[in-house]
Scaffold this motif. Structure first.
Motif, PDB file in Angstrom:
ATOM      1  N   ILE A   1       0.847  -1.207   0.000  1.00 41.57           N
ATOM      2  CA  ILE A   1       0.000   0.000   0.000  1.00 41.57           C
ATOM      3  C   ILE A   1       0.876   1.249   0.000  1.00 41.57           C
ATOM      4  CG2 ILE A   1      -1.643   1.354   1.360  1.00 41.57           C
ATOM      5  CD1 ILE A   1      -2.865  -1.293   2.302  1.00 41.57           C
ATOM      6  N   TYR A   2       1.905   1.235   0.845  1.00 36.34           N
ATOM      7  CA  TYR A   2       2.810   2.386   0.912  1.00 36.34           C
ATOM      8  C   TYR A   2       3.488   2.633  -0.440  1.00 36.34           C
ATOM      9  CZ  TYR A   2       6.945   5.157   2.018  1.00 36.34           C
ATOM     10  OH  TYR A   2       7.920   6.126   2.011  1.00 36.34           O
ATOM     11  N   SER A   3       3.989   1.568  -1.047  1.00 34.49           N
ATOM     12  CA  SER A   3       4.688   1.706  -2.322  1.00 34.49           C
ATOM     13  C   SER A   3       3.751   2.176  -3.426  1.00 34.49           C
ATOM     14  CB  SER A   3       5.321   0.366  -2.719  1.00 34.49           C
ATOM     15  OG  SER A   3       6.280  -0.042  -1.763  1.00 34.49           O
ATOM     16  N   SER A   4       2.500   1.701  -3.413  1.00 37.13           N
ATOM     17  CA  SER A   4       1.536   2.075  -4.443  1.00 37.13           C
ATOM     18  C   SER A   4       1.123   3.538  -4.336  1.00 37.13           C
ATOM     19  CB  SER A   4       0.292   1.186  -4.352  1.00 37.13           C
ATOM     20  OG  SER A   4       0.635  -0.170  -4.540  1.00 37.13           O
ATOM     21  N   LEU A   5       1.022   4.019  -3.089  1.00 37.14           N
ATOM     22  CA  LEU A   5       0.540   5.383  -2.882  1.00 37.14           C
ATOM     23  C   LEU A   5       1.653   6.427  -2.855  1.00 37.14           C
ATOM     24  CD1 LEU A   5      -2.150   4.761  -0.102  1.00 37.14           C
ATOM     25  CD2 LEU A   5      -2.517   5.043  -2.567  1.00 37.14           C
ATOM     26  N   VAL A   6       2.801   6.067  -2.318  1.00 35.42           N
ATOM     27  CA  VAL A   6       3.856   7.042  -2.072  1.00 35.42           C
ATOM     28  C   VAL A   6       5.015   6.926  -3.052  1.00 35.42           C
ATOM     29  CG1 VAL A   6       5.498   7.910  -0.347  1.00 35.42           C
ATOM     30  CG2 VAL A   6       3.243   7.102   0.377  1.00 35.42           C
ATOM     31  N   ASP A   7       5.397   5.712  -3.378  1.00 39.68           N
ATOM     32  CA  ASP A   7       6.608   5.511  -4.180  1.00 39.68           C
ATOM     33  C   ASP A   7       6.403   4.386  -5.184  1.00 39.68           C
ATOM     34  OD1 ASP A   7       9.133   5.522  -5.204  1.00 39.68           O
ATOM     35  OD2 ASP A   7      10.151   4.865  -3.374  1.00 39.68           O
ATOM     36  N   LYS A   8       5.745   4.703  -6.307  1.00 37.52           N
ATOM     37  CA  LYS A   8       5.450   3.686  -7.312  1.00 37.52           C
ATOM     38  C   LYS A   8       6.712   3.154  -7.988  1.00 37.52           C
ATOM     39  CE  LYS A   8       0.819   5.474  -8.303  1.00 37.52           C
ATOM     40  NZ  LYS A   8      -0.101   6.004  -9.347  1.00 37.52           N
TER      41      LYS A   8
END
Length: 291
Positions: A201-208
């Motif tokens: 979730i973090y990677s998808s929202l903040v750092d793709k």
């Protein structure tokens, strides 16, 4: 003595996982290297648990509020600990970064006795202290006088986060009314699933770009996840059977594997004092097994 076997398995696999993470950290950011540890681990953990039920069918776990709190706490602390270790790799060479993180055993002994009711024998305390001295020797750059305060602080923070992870994992396992090794496998699955979900979730929202970076290195990412999960099976199983300080002190034999990998594969230089530290770690491991 089953916990000794699982501890050696965990130490061996963790040494390789750290090596793979060290290689990933050269091209992928901290979040990406941390995610690589978990992204393929959930399917492996599920397969392991299914295999256990095929081998020995038992009931399903009864989830309590206390168990959930321990699992959530362990999940958060392990993510933090992994991120701090990756930062250690970027500050110093691979072998020293891994050595600093092994302060976990000493911190786990102190926190365990003070807050978790852990009991250590006299020989056990001596083993833990000797192991602590050894890992600090590995953390020095050019001798004790030249130790970097920032690196020591980061190493201790990393060790403390790993220590809390281990202590909460053991408490979670002891709160499940299931036989060994099923209870350890359930804790492992819950922890890894939570960590993978949060990081995705973090990677998808903040750092793709994080996911893209891992997709460009599929083999290294898979190796990191696989060795991490197998290592966690070893750690979680050992800590279900034995107190965390004993497991983590014996687990410092990982440094043997780490220095071999660092020397033969990563081409890091190993100093004479590193060899002395290895001897101390061996003494610590013997004392812990003897006690």
């Amino acid at each position: 003595m089953t916990w000794i076997f699982f501890t050696f398995l965990a130490a061996f696999m963790q040494a390789w996982r750290n090596a793979f993470q060290s290689q990933l950290s050269k091209d992928v950011n901290i979040a990406g290297v941390t995610l690589a540890r978990f992204i393929w681990a959930t399917p492996i953990a599920i397969a392991y648990l299914v295999g256990l039920y095929i081998w020995q069918p038992v009931g399903l776990p009864f989830i309590t509020v206390k168990f959930s709190a321990y699992v959530l706490g362990a999940s958060a602390m392990q993510i933090l600990a992994t991120a701090l270790m990756v930062k250690l790799f970027k500050m110093k060479n691979f072998a020293v970064g891994a050595g600093l993180a092994k302060s976990e055993a000493l911190v786990a002994a102190i926190l365990g006795v003070v807050f978790f009711g852990t009991e250590l024998s006299f020989l056990g305390w001596i083993g833990v202290l000797i192991g602590g001295i050894a890992v600090f020797m590995l953390s020095s750059k050019g001798g004790v006088k030249q130790l970097s305060f920032a690196t020591i602080l980061l190493g201790l923070a990393c060790g403390a986060a790993f220590a809390l992870t281990s202590l909460w994992v053991r408490e979670a396992s002891l709160n499940l009314d299931l036989p060994f090794p099923h209870r350890a496998a359930w804790v492992l699955l819950f922890v890894i699933a939570i960590q993978t979900t949060v990081l995705l979730i973090y990677s998808s929202l903040v750092d793709k770009n994080t996911l893209e970076g891992l997709m460009q290195r599929p083999k290294l990412t898979l190796l990191t996840s696989a060795t991490s999960c197998i290592g966690s099976i070893g750690w979680f199983s050992a800590m279900s059977l034995q107190a965390v300080p004993y497991v983590k002190t014996l687990g410092q034999v990982e440094v043997f594997f780490t220095l071999l990998i660092a020397t033969l594969w990563l081409k890091d230089k190993v100093k004479i004092k590193d060899m002395l530290a290895l001897i101390l770690i061996a003494v610590a491991a013997i004392l812990v097994m003897w006690s």
